[in-house]
Design a protein around this motif. Structure first.
Motif, short mmCIF file in Angstrom:
data_model
loop_
_atom_site.label_atom_id
_atom_site.label_comp_id
_atom_site.label_asym_id
_atom_site.label_seq_id
_atom_site.Cartn_x
_atom_site.Cartn_y
_atom_site.Cartn_z
N ASP A 205 0.84 -1.20 0.00
CA ASP A 205 0.00 0.00 0.00
C ASP A 205 0.87 1.25 0.00
O ASP A 205 2.06 1.20 0.31
CB ASP A 205 -0.93 0.01 1.22
N SER A 206 0.25 2.37 -0.36
CA SER A 206 0.95 3.65 -0.30
C SER A 206 -0.08 4.73 -0.01
O SER A 206 -1.30 4.48 -0.07
CB SER A 206 1.63 3.96 -1.64
N TRP A 207 0.39 5.94 0.27
CA TRP A 207 -0.54 7.05 0.37
C TRP A 207 -1.07 7.40 -1.01
O TRP A 207 -0.52 6.95 -2.02
CB TRP A 207 0.09 8.25 1.07
N ASP A 208 -2.11 8.19 -1.05
CA ASP A 208 -2.88 8.41 -2.27
C ASP A 208 -2.45 9.63 -3.07
O ASP A 208 -3.02 9.91 -4.12
CB ASP A 208 -4.37 8.56 -1.90
N LEU A 209 -1.46 10.37 -2.61
CA LEU A 209 -1.12 11.63 -3.26
C LEU A 209 -0.19 11.45 -4.46
O LEU A 209 -0.30 12.18 -5.44
CB LEU A 209 -0.47 12.58 -2.25
N GLY A 210 0.76 10.54 -4.40
CA GLY A 210 1.73 10.36 -5.47
C GLY A 210 1.61 8.98 -6.09
O GLY A 210 0.51 8.49 -6.37
N GLU A 211 2.76 8.33 -6.28
CA GLU A 211 2.78 6.99 -6.86
C GLU A 211 3.37 5.95 -5.91
O GLU A 211 3.49 4.78 -6.27
CB GLU A 211 3.59 7.00 -8.17
N GLY A 212 3.75 6.38 -4.71
CA GLY A 212 4.30 5.42 -3.74
C GLY A 212 5.53 4.72 -4.26
O GLY A 212 5.68 3.51 -4.11
N ALA A 213 6.45 5.47 -4.87
CA ALA A 213 7.64 4.86 -5.48
C ALA A 213 8.69 4.50 -4.42
O ALA A 213 9.01 3.32 -4.23
CB ALA A 213 8.23 5.81 -6.51
N HIS A 214 9.21 5.50 -3.72
CA HIS A 214 10.17 5.21 -2.65
C HIS A 214 9.47 4.60 -1.44
O HIS A 214 10.07 3.83 -0.69
CB HIS A 214 10.90 6.49 -2.23
N ASP A 215 8.21 4.96 -1.23
CA ASP A 215 7.47 4.49 -0.06
C ASP A 215 6.17 3.81 -0.50
O ASP A 215 5.13 4.45 -0.57
CB ASP A 215 7.17 5.67 0.87
N ASP A 216 6.18 2.50 -0.77
CA ASP A 216 7.31 1.61 -0.61
C ASP A 216 7.42 0.70 -1.82
O ASP A 216 7.67 -0.49 -1.70
CB ASP A 216 7.14 0.81 0.68
#
Length: 466
Positions: free
Chosen positions: A290-301
């Motif tokens: 899962d990632s937060w919804d603002l970006g693409e969650g590339a580095h995280d995670d």
């Protein structure tokens, strides 16, 4: 001309080999060759980078409970099935379903000096909304919970509390700076609500000065009024703080339509290679899907996810048959609930599984520096004994420290070593929990080096245990 640092590393490694007994030297040479092969393969393969490209660009942001999170589960299952592993399966877990709603509006208003100016904000994960009309109130600034308590209800009631404690940039490791500031994001809304506040602004969790707000999870407490809570960009936080010094009666307007919906069924994605000699001993390597919804969650995670799968691909591609079982786990819901990590530990305990070690990659896809261990002195000594094999690849920093959020619930289940993969931390909080955490911010070679380092440690653990 070779650098002094490189020469020192080479001399230390050479001295370690000379000091070894003949049999140990044979093992060292064989292990050194295997690790070199791991790096050669990882650094010339584009598999993990292309996997990251698909995850971030085709699926995108993957907040728990969203259609994108469901798509990521199916993607992870398919990628691991294509590796021809011994087992690939999904593990059910109920996850929270919070939605952000409309793009947030933040604005400094009624300022004697500037009138009204926009201030970038992002709702904190789990926050309630303000209602369609939004919320405006005077602002009171604090840098600590103690300062808030001293103000008391008289000075807080009916106002927006602005938590403005910055990172302590004297910390070389930015994770330490993050740890010293993040409590205001997690506990700020409850502390402010207890004193009658109507809303909360929290300085974004970054050591950089940006116009980008950094979201992240907050929490509420039973019996305490839930008030809207938002992160404000560091540049806007500086501006608001400066204006408040000359105009303490200015107001802030915030509009958020976030809400929490009923829980949703989701999954951890698991793939493994069975050990040839001690299959009951399990080594986990993982990141959160899962990632937060603002970006693409590339580095995280995203990087942690593809690095974990890359460990298994490298073993299969190189014909490495681990003596102990190696299991990759793509955890769901690390960001706003940790339900995947808890469910995994719960099922492992119910099955009586024996985990030798768990390695988590959740600090970005930057240049590898080493590993941190939550474990015993004996386990640390064993890891440090492998430094001559790992140091030539930049993995110098091996010491006690945090393992990882998703593997944390395994603590106490036997003598499991919880190990955090540690890349260089200086840029991580530029992107953490933001709209700019995108595929383009990940350097392919740095990420590949990380995957190779993780695979090398997993290989050594599978060969020799702890």
């Amino acid at each position: 001309m070779l650098s002094k640092k490189y020469l020192r590393t080479a001399l230390v490694a050479a001295a370690a080999v000379v000091a070894m007994p003949a049999m140990a030297q044979q093992n060292y040479k064989a292990d050194s060759t295997t690790i070199k092969n791991i790096y050669n393969n990882a650094l010339t393969s584009f598999d993990s980078y292309e996997n990251l490209r698909y995850l971030t660009k085709q699926i995108g942001a993957r907040l728990s409970g969203s259609p994108q999170a469901a798509a990521a589960v199916e993607w992870g299952r398919q990628v691991m099935e294509e590796l021809d592993l011994d087992t690939v399966y999904l593990q059910e877990v109920m996850v929270p379903h919070w939605v952000r709603g409309d793009k947030e509006v933040g604005r400094i208003i009624n300022s004697k000096l500037v009138g009204a100016i926009d201030a970038p904000i992002a709702a904190l994960g789990g926050s309630v909304g303000t209602g369609d009309k939004g919320l405006s109130a005077e602002v009171v600034e604090v840098k600590s919970f103690e300062e808030l308590e001293k103000l008391g209800k008289k000075n807080v009631k009916g106002k927006i509390v602005f938590f403005n404690r910055p990172f302590d940039n004297t910390h070389v490791q930015t994770m330490s700076a993050y740890s010293g500031a993040v409590d205001q994001r997690g506990g700020g809304p409850v502390a402010a609500a207890k004193l009658g506040a109507v809303g909360v602004l929290v300085r974004s969790m970054t050591n950089d000065y940006q116009d980008v707000p950094h979201t992240g999870s907050t929490r509420y407490e039973e019996g305490v009024t839930k008030i809207p809570a938002a992160a404000i960009s560091t540049n806007a936080a500086e501006k608001l703080s400066s204006l408040l010094k000359d105009d303490p009666n200015l107001k802030f307007y915030m509009r958020m339509t976030s809400e929490t919906l009923p829980d949703v069924l989701s999954y951890n994605v698991i793939g493994e290679i069975k050990g040839t000699e001690r299959p009951e001993d399990i080594i986990v390597v993982g990141g959160h899907l899962d990632s937060w919804d603002l970006g693409e969650g590339a580095h995280d995670d995203g990087t942690g996810v593809v690095q974990s799968m890359e460990v298994l691909r490298l073993m299969k591609d190189l014909g490495i048959k681990p003596k102990r079982t190696v299991r990759a786990v793509l955890f769901m819901n690390e960001e706003n609930g940790l339900r995947g990590g808890r469910k995994y530990a719960e099922i492992a305990k119910a099955k009586g599984e024996k985990h030798l070690a768990a390695i988590e990659s959740d600090a970005g896809g930057f240049t590898p520096r080493g590993f941190s261990l939550e474990g015993s002195e004996a386990q640390l000594k064993k890891l440090q004994n492998w430094k001559p094999l790992l140091a030539p690849y930049g993995l110098h920093d091996i010491g006690h420290g945090h393992g990882g959020a998703d593997i944390g619930p395994l603590k106490g289940q036997g003598n499991v070593a919880l190990i955090g993969f540690r890349p260089d931390s200086q840029r991580y909080f530029d992107y953490h929990h933001t709209a700019i955490d995108t595929f383009e911010q990940v350097n392919r070679r740095e990420m590949q080096l990380g995957a190779a380092g993780m695979a090398s440690l997993v290989y050594l653990l599978s060969e020799y245990g702890l």
